[in-house]
Design a protein around this motif. Structure first.
Motif, mmCIF file in Angstrom:
data_model
loop_
_atom_site.group_PDB
_atom_site.id
_atom_site.type_symbol
_atom_site.label_atom_id
_atom_site.label_comp_id
_atom_site.label_asym_id
_atom_site.label_seq_id
_atom_site.Cartn_x
_atom_site.Cartn_y
_atom_site.Cartn_z
ATOM 1 N N ALA A 156 36.876 -54.413 27.755
ATOM 2 C CA ALA A 156 38.555 -54.377 26.701
ATOM 3 C C ALA A 156 38.779 -53.641 27.485
ATOM 4 O O ALA A 156 41.156 -53.051 27.748
ATOM 5 C CB ALA A 156 38.340 -53.879 25.568
ATOM 6 N N HIS A 158 36.248 -57.624 17.519
ATOM 7 C CA HIS A 158 36.895 -57.431 16.256
ATOM 8 C C HIS A 158 37.797 -56.168 16.448
ATOM 9 O O HIS A 158 38.831 -56.079 17.048
ATOM 10 C CB HIS A 158 36.501 -58.254 15.166
ATOM 11 N N GLY A 184 38.685 -54.890 19.282
ATOM 12 C CA GLY A 184 40.166 -55.634 19.559
ATOM 13 C C GLY A 184 41.721 -55.131 19.275
ATOM 14 O O GLY A 184 42.943 -54.850 19.984
ATOM 15 N N ALA A 192 42.776 -52.396 21.497
ATOM 16 C CA ALA A 192 42.921 -52.550 23.020
ATOM 17 C C ALA A 192 44.262 -52.958 22.669
ATOM 18 O O ALA A 192 45.312 -52.420 23.598
ATOM 19 C CB ALA A 192 42.003 -53.229 23.305
ATOM 20 N N GLY A 193 44.635 -53.320 21.514
ATOM 21 C CA GLY A 193 45.762 -53.974 21.143
ATOM 22 C C GLY A 193 46.536 -52.912 21.235
ATOM 23 O O GLY A 193 48.153 -53.136 21.043
ATOM 24 N N THR A 252 45.047 -62.044 16.523
ATOM 25 C CA THR A 252 44.955 -61.884 17.463
ATOM 26 C C THR A 252 44.055 -60.844 18.047
ATOM 27 O O THR A 252 42.840 -61.218 19.181
ATOM 28 C CB THR A 252 45.745 -61.217 17.564
ATOM 29 N N ALA A 253 42.868 -60.304 17.071
ATOM 30 C CA ALA A 253 42.086 -59.599 17.155
ATOM 31 C C ALA A 253 40.604 -60.037 17.320
ATOM 32 O O ALA A 253 39.570 -59.972 18.582
ATOM 33 C CB ALA A 253 41.533 -58.446 16.617
ATOM 34 N N ARG A 293 40.496 -63.500 18.262
ATOM 35 C CA ARG A 293 40.620 -63.834 19.868
ATOM 36 C C ARG A 293 40.456 -62.985 20.306
ATOM 37 O O ARG A 293 39.682 -63.309 21.930
ATOM 38 C CB ARG A 293 41.904 -64.776 20.257
ATOM 39 N N SER A 294 41.215 -61.345 20.738
ATOM 40 C CA SER A 294 40.273 -60.426 21.570
ATOM 41 C C SER A 294 38.471 -61.142 21.590
ATOM 42 O O SER A 294 37.989 -60.267 22.885
ATOM 43 C CB SER A 294 41.198 -59.406 21.846
ATOM 44 N N SER A 336 37.401 -63.161 23.982
ATOM 45 C CA SER A 336 37.174 -62.587 25.121
ATOM 46 C C SER A 336 36.477 -61.685 25.426
ATOM 47 O O SER A 336 35.645 -61.873 26.668
ATOM 48 C CB SER A 336 38.253 -62.326 25.467
ATOM 49 N N TYR A 337 36.216 -60.740 24.659
ATOM 50 C CA TYR A 337 35.024 -59.817 25.387
ATOM 51 C C TYR A 337 33.779 -60.299 25.164
ATOM 52 O O TYR A 337 33.063 -59.730 26.159
ATOM 53 C CB TYR A 337 35.342 -58.562 24.122
#
Length: 479
Positions: free
Chosen positions: A77, A125, A128, A131-132, A200-201, A203-204, A207-208
């Protein structure tokens, strides 16, 4: 739009400056209503969670496990692991949240997770959110929602006053409805925003997990567990009045991208699974006792985790004499496991064998390659209990090392104060007691001991300055 904002600002000023008895009473009632609304909003989000009010659990083994879970995700992240701490909360519920740079994980999350991957998904999560920058944006949305609520309330109440003054009861009721409706709209808008950030978290997190070559299956499994747990009441939940999307909606949003992951069917290593099961066994021993451990032992595929849980439960609820051979058997099977020696040290302490505890904790320190302040503190404690001058001097050294690793551990300061006190160094004993009280949130007691310590040190010496910092600390006002 600007003119409208100025008009609303003038209205707010008018309401505050109103001098008539009737309007002053209204203002007081309105202030109470607005404050209650603010508490309602902030209580819904753990953004300002205060660690001192949480039942924090400190355990070297579980903290290391959670750190090993989180570190690669933080790197993926773009966050630095040394600036982020995973904190264990003693709560049986399945939950995790972030506050500041800390990720709080309930013990129930570990117990209820059959695999490491499920906890890893939860951590991904929460990372996320970090990082966001979701906490900062959520604060901004909260301020915006409260502003909308306040301004709408002022408009509605002014309309109600005008209606009451002219005898127009319909206008008065409409004004009151406007005030209440504005608050409800603000709250719903805030909840809608937070639900979008949760997705959003999610989906992040996928990704991680992909970046670290880990499966997102655990994340889906978690939502499936949550969906089953609310299955009987899900029809009665208003999805627009909750801060998180419904589990079924999160599954729908994630399932496709999760299953496209090349690592979806990848499983945790046997070694990691065993570490996870041993953490679960330990938590169950401490929180549920022998019956909870036996129930876990019947289900787990890890005989060593079952033995570990039974050894700890016997130590806590049986006798040290019975627990010692059980932990020795585990040590014989894995002589480099620091946490087996750590538990043995605790057993020896309960058996009032300080020398045996020193030997066990020394082995734990030797094999804990990353350096655990908690284990080092336990070694210092055992040395203090051993009591001879040589052991006390060694205790001071071990505890100072412990605090260099973990400088906010009140227990280590307590042991250090005991060591200094028995060595006759009253100044450092008072200073360590001040630090213990400070890190325990007992600020007034900390200041008192700091004042005592300052009288024993040369002005502007390092010890004097540490005591002075505590004495000058501004005690936070209670809310």
């Amino acid at each position: 739009m600007i003119d409208g904002q100025i008009a609303l600002a003038h209205l707010a000023v008018w309401a505050v400056k109103a001098q008539t008895t009737e309007i002053c009473q209204l203002a007081r009632r309105l202030a109470t209503w607005i404050t209650a609304g603010a508490v309602l909003f902030s209580a819904a989000f753990p953004v300002h969670a205060q660690q001192s009010r949480l039942p924090i659990v400190r355990d070297a083994e579980i903290e290391k496990l959670l750190s090993d879970y989180a570190t690669p995700l933080l790197k993926a992240a773009g966050l630095q692991s040394r600036h982020t701490e995973v904190v264990l909360v003693n709560s049986p519920s399945f939950n995790a949240f972030v506050s500041g740079r800390k990720i709080f994980v309930n013990t129930g999350t570990i117990i209820e997770s059959d695999t490491p991957n499920e906890v890893i998904g939860v951590l991904a999560h929460e990372i996320g959110h970090l990082a966001g920058g979701h906490q900062q944006r959520l604060r901004q949305q909260l301020d915006r929602a409260q502003t909308i609520s306040v301004v709408t309330a002022l408009l509605g109440m002014s309309a109600a006053i005008a209606g009451g003054a002219t005898g127009n009861r319909a206008a008065a009721h409409a004004g009151t409805g406007l005030a209440i409706g504005g608050a409800e709209a603000a709250k719903r808008g805030l909840l809608t925003y937070q639900r979008s950030e949760e997705l959003t978290a999610d989906r992040s997190a996928v990704s991680y997990l992909n970046k670290t070559h880990q499966s997102p299956k655990g994340l889906l499994t978690t939502f499936e567990h949550l969906q089953r747990s609310i299955a009987l009441i899900s029809d009665r939940i208003d999805p627009y009045r909750v801060s998180h999307p419904m589990p079924r909606d999160r599954i729908s949003a994630l399932e496709d991208i999760a299953k496209k992951s090349p690592y979806f069917n990848k499983t945790d290593s046997a070694k990691l699974q065993e570490r996870h099961d041993m953490a679960r066994a330990k938590i169950l021993a401490y929180t549920g006792g022998p019956s909870a451990v036996e129930s876990f032992a019947r289900k787990t595929k890890s005989p060593r985790a079952a033995q570990y849980g039974r050894a700890i439960a016997t130590f806590l609820y049986g006798s040290p004499r019975q627990a010692l051979p059980m932990i020795d058997k585990l040590i014989a099977g894995d002589r480099s496991n620091p946490y087996f020696y750590e538990i043995k040290g605790e057993i020896e302490l309960k058996a009032q064998d300080a020398k045996g505890a020193v030997a066990a904790f020394s082995q734990a320190v030797k094999y804990e390659k990353d350096g655990s302040g908690l284990i080092q503190s336990s070694l210092g404690h055992a040395l203090v209990l051993e009591g001879d001058p040589q052991s006390l001097r060694r205790a001071v050294g071990e505890l100072e090392v412990s605090l260099s690793i973990d400088p906010v551990n009140p227990a280590a300061y307590q042991h250090l104060a005991m060591a200094y006190g028995r060595l006759g160094d009253i100044g450092n004993a008072d200073l360590a007691t001040a630090e213990e009280n400070f890190h325990s949130g007992r600020y007034r007691d900390a200041k008192a001991f700091a004042a005592r310590a300052k009288r024993r040190f040369k002005k502007d010496s390092p010890e004097w300055l540490r005591a002075d910092d505590i004495q000058r600390f501004q005690i936070p006002r209670s809310r």
